[in-house]
Design a protein around this motif. Sequence first.
Motif, short mmCIF file in Angstrom:
data_model
loop_
_atom_site.label_atom_id
_atom_site.label_comp_id
_atom_site.label_asym_id
_atom_site.label_seq_id
_atom_site.Cartn_x
_atom_site.Cartn_y
_atom_site.Cartn_z
N ARG A 169 38.47 -49.57 -1.22
CA ARG A 169 37.31 -50.42 -1.44
C ARG A 169 36.70 -50.32 -2.84
NH1 ARG A 169 35.10 -49.23 4.61
NH2 ARG A 169 36.24 -50.92 5.66
N SER B 114 35.91 -56.26 -4.61
CA SER B 114 34.57 -56.80 -4.47
C SER B 114 34.35 -57.17 -3.01
CB SER B 114 34.39 -58.05 -5.35
OG SER B 114 35.27 -59.08 -4.90
N LYS B 115 33.08 -57.25 -2.60
CA LYS B 115 32.78 -57.47 -1.19
C LYS B 115 33.05 -58.90 -0.72
CE LYS B 115 29.58 -53.69 -0.42
NZ LYS B 115 28.28 -53.26 0.15
N THR C 16 29.26 -58.56 9.18
CA THR C 16 29.59 -58.88 7.79
C THR C 16 30.69 -59.94 7.71
OG1 THR C 16 28.98 -56.65 7.05
CG2 THR C 16 30.42 -57.92 5.60
N GLN D 223 29.41 -63.12 5.84
CA GLN D 223 29.85 -63.12 4.44
C GLN D 223 31.12 -63.94 4.25
OE1 GLN D 223 29.26 -59.40 2.42
NE2 GLN D 223 31.13 -59.66 1.21
N TYR E 178 38.95 -57.16 1.12
CA TYR E 178 37.82 -56.38 1.64
C TYR E 178 37.60 -56.73 3.13
CZ TYR E 178 33.22 -54.22 2.03
OH TYR E 178 32.16 -53.44 2.42
#
Length: 937
Positions: A734, A738-739, A770, A774, A744
């Motif tokens: 990780r 990037s998220k 998430t 996201q 990820y």
Amino acid sequence: MKRLLYVLCIAAIFFPRFSFSQERSISDSARAFAQSRIKAINQMIKEKGYQWTPGITSNSYLTKEEMAGRCGLQRDTSMLQEMLQVEDSLYQQYKAAGMKSGKLFNTLSVPNWIGMMDSVWNQECENCWAYAAAAVTVGLLHNYYGSNVGIHLDQMDITNNASCGNCGGTSWLPCGLSYIYSSKVRSKQGLNQFPNFDHGYYTVSSYSVNSVSISAIKSALQTSPVLAGMEVYEDFAYYYTGGVYQHTFGNDLGGHAVVIVSYDDANSCWICKNSWGGNWGEREPGQIDKAGVNGYFRIAYGQCGIDAEGNVTASVTSSGCLAKMISNFQSLQNAVNFSFVSNELAYVLTSQTVNAGQTLTVPSGAKIVFQAGTYLAVNGTLNASSATFDQSGSSSWMGITYNSGSSGSLNNCTIQHAGTGVTCNGGLSSISSCTIRYNGIGIRCNNVMPPITNCHIDYNSGMGIWLSNVGTPSAHIAGNSFYNYSQQGQAMALYYSSPQIDNSGPNNLTNYIFYNNMGIFCVGSAPQISNSEIDNCVNGLYVIANSHPTIGPYDRMIGNRTAIYADGSYNVYSYYTDVYPWNPGYMAVVATNSAQVIAQADYWGQYPPNPSNFSATNGALIFYQPGSPSPWTGPLSSTAPSVNPDPRSSQSRSSNPKTTASTSDGGYSFDQEVLDAEKMIGDGKYEDAIKFYTTKLKSTDNVAMKRYVLGQLAECYRGEGKKDFSDFLNTEVRPQLSKDDGLYATTLELENLFLIPGHDYKKAIENLTTLKTQFASDATTSKNALFDLGYIHNFLLNDAVKGKGYFDELKSKYPDDMLTWQARLFLGEVDSIPASSGVKSKGSVAEGVLGDVALIDNYPNPFNPTTVISYTIPKDGQVTLKIFDVLGREVKTLVNEFQQVGRYSVTLDGSGLASGVYFYRLVSGNYVSTKKMMLMK
């Protein structure tokens, strides 16, 4: 007149033991004779001051020979006068004792045996002894368990099978009770309050022959109806219609068995139940006969030998007399400990629990049926072998549940028509050689699973096997068959579970999966699949959410291949193809959202494999080469077939497509190093494989390869039992992502493969939240997250409200997705995932295939001498098919057995029958149908 005959014929079918003798052709002289006799008897009654009424009865026009045929107690006539003298002496003693005490009779409180009796039947022959014994038993059973259970016993079962009596009578009054005590008596077909009780067999715990006297009989009535004998005289037999009978006129016609059900001191008489049908005698005194028929009589104390010819009683206890009616655990134990007879069923009226410390062993041949909504929960030990567990009625029961701390095994059992056939939360050591069918879910295992071997797991509308959070077990799913001809449901649904679906033991057993919507459905699971055959399924293997199934990898390939047919070019059971034609668009393997399917040396319905039969999207990988040139036709040998190419050879790798991967990831190829690493996993060399994949992850820039390597690393960590995969992701992976990176998202999904089995639901839900928010623009990632959130809350946290909220959101955003269908299945909105689009209403799979039960017109009709009768039944159950003549007499029984779903044909041979009209009647569950046919010689 024709209308009357028609009505009588129909009545004969539905009441086949009702006598129509009173409707015979009666001459005017016979009618005049009967009326003169009635007039004379009336005059004598008046002169003697008796209190009974003569009149025309169903017996009035019988000959003396016919009437003697209704008196089935055989005796030495030379002793008759002596017996009557004894009775007179007993009566005088009883009367004198009452006078000395200042009270003529001692009235006792007697149970309402009249209210506990069943209908008044018309005996078929000289078997009054069997009818009286059955009446005593019914009264006791109803008194013990309640008259609402509506038991009717089959007197002919006693008549035909008792060694001490038959249709010619008996010389021993207790004969019928002796048979019931030693062998049990079956219930009548089609006449019990609950249809399934037709298959009940009942008994008494004891019977006794007591001393005879008026006082003794009255005392005996406190605990049992009394089986007694009496002499039958002409006035009683032909003309009694009511009142307190005393012998007035006529000769003795023979001995007769009756049941004393009560007494009336005010009128100095016994109240008795007879077996000469409803058109003879009077109604029960003080009772409202719902059927509107008679059949009872009152007889004065000291008359016809009834006080001196027998005082036989019986008893019923919880030790097995009606053990087949299960209302508590004790009666359940009694049921299985008390021997079952052919086709007998035990009826579970309320849910049952085997408590901790208790053991229930269900023996071979036991058939236990459950009322709708009831269940069998196991906290102690339940072992069952060659037993049947089924529903009682038309609605499903809830199945067997082994809870944590329980133990036991299921071997060669049939479990069907339940919401979930077997639920395993712990303790169940094995499910072997069982037939588990017609359930919503066949077998459901949570956190643990037993070996499931050599079973028929068929026709389950939702799922054959449902595994939730089950790690790789030491046991196998092997040698099972999964059929669902309507192509609905899933043979196996795996949620965060990694079973071994393969062969087991020296017999090299193979799993066969046919005609399901999905063969194997995987969510976050890594099953090892070999020696299995998946055919005629809409999707052979459907894999999502970082699942990682392996199918016949090289090290396990020797003697362990799998066949998944995608085009129907090869079908082991080809005769089914006529019913359900193969759809060429069906998929061998569907994989999505970083799922990885590794398959080697398997047969895909053709050679080389057709790439169009594989669908990989959103970063998923399917590696399916080299394929096998041919399927096998039986258990494989321990040596690899010579036609199997070595997957490590470059020639094999170049002869077929190597991979199917989503184009968004760019695709990649398997080089020799990657194949060697696969072999490391197969050999259990997880640490070596981890070193290789860790290096590979850092050296490659290919996104698809990185996703593949991460999945392989997750499998290695799981295989090695390492618990620090999250630490590896946080330190090695990780920091470089990037998220909002798709990789990820992959790490979050892979991490959940460890969090959920480890019961760290809080962290797993954070990851899924998430992924849901996201990565909302990625439909596959978002819907997988919604589904997992709904699943975790519903089934792992028992929060149905929150779980439904996530499932509803999934339905709203993705109404036609496969995961939406899965959610609807969990919510009970559908009972299966259909092969075609559209919502399927609730209903059994069997009913959808076969339709309703139906009796089909016989052919030919008229016939001579044979005809064929056909019928269909949509669910397993007891079936009877009988032939009756126009007088309602049973001529033949063609079928009387437990039959499975299907269409049947039976040939009636009428060679021994006279020409004329006959009726045939089919009884299956609640279904009863009668049709007419004609024999013309």
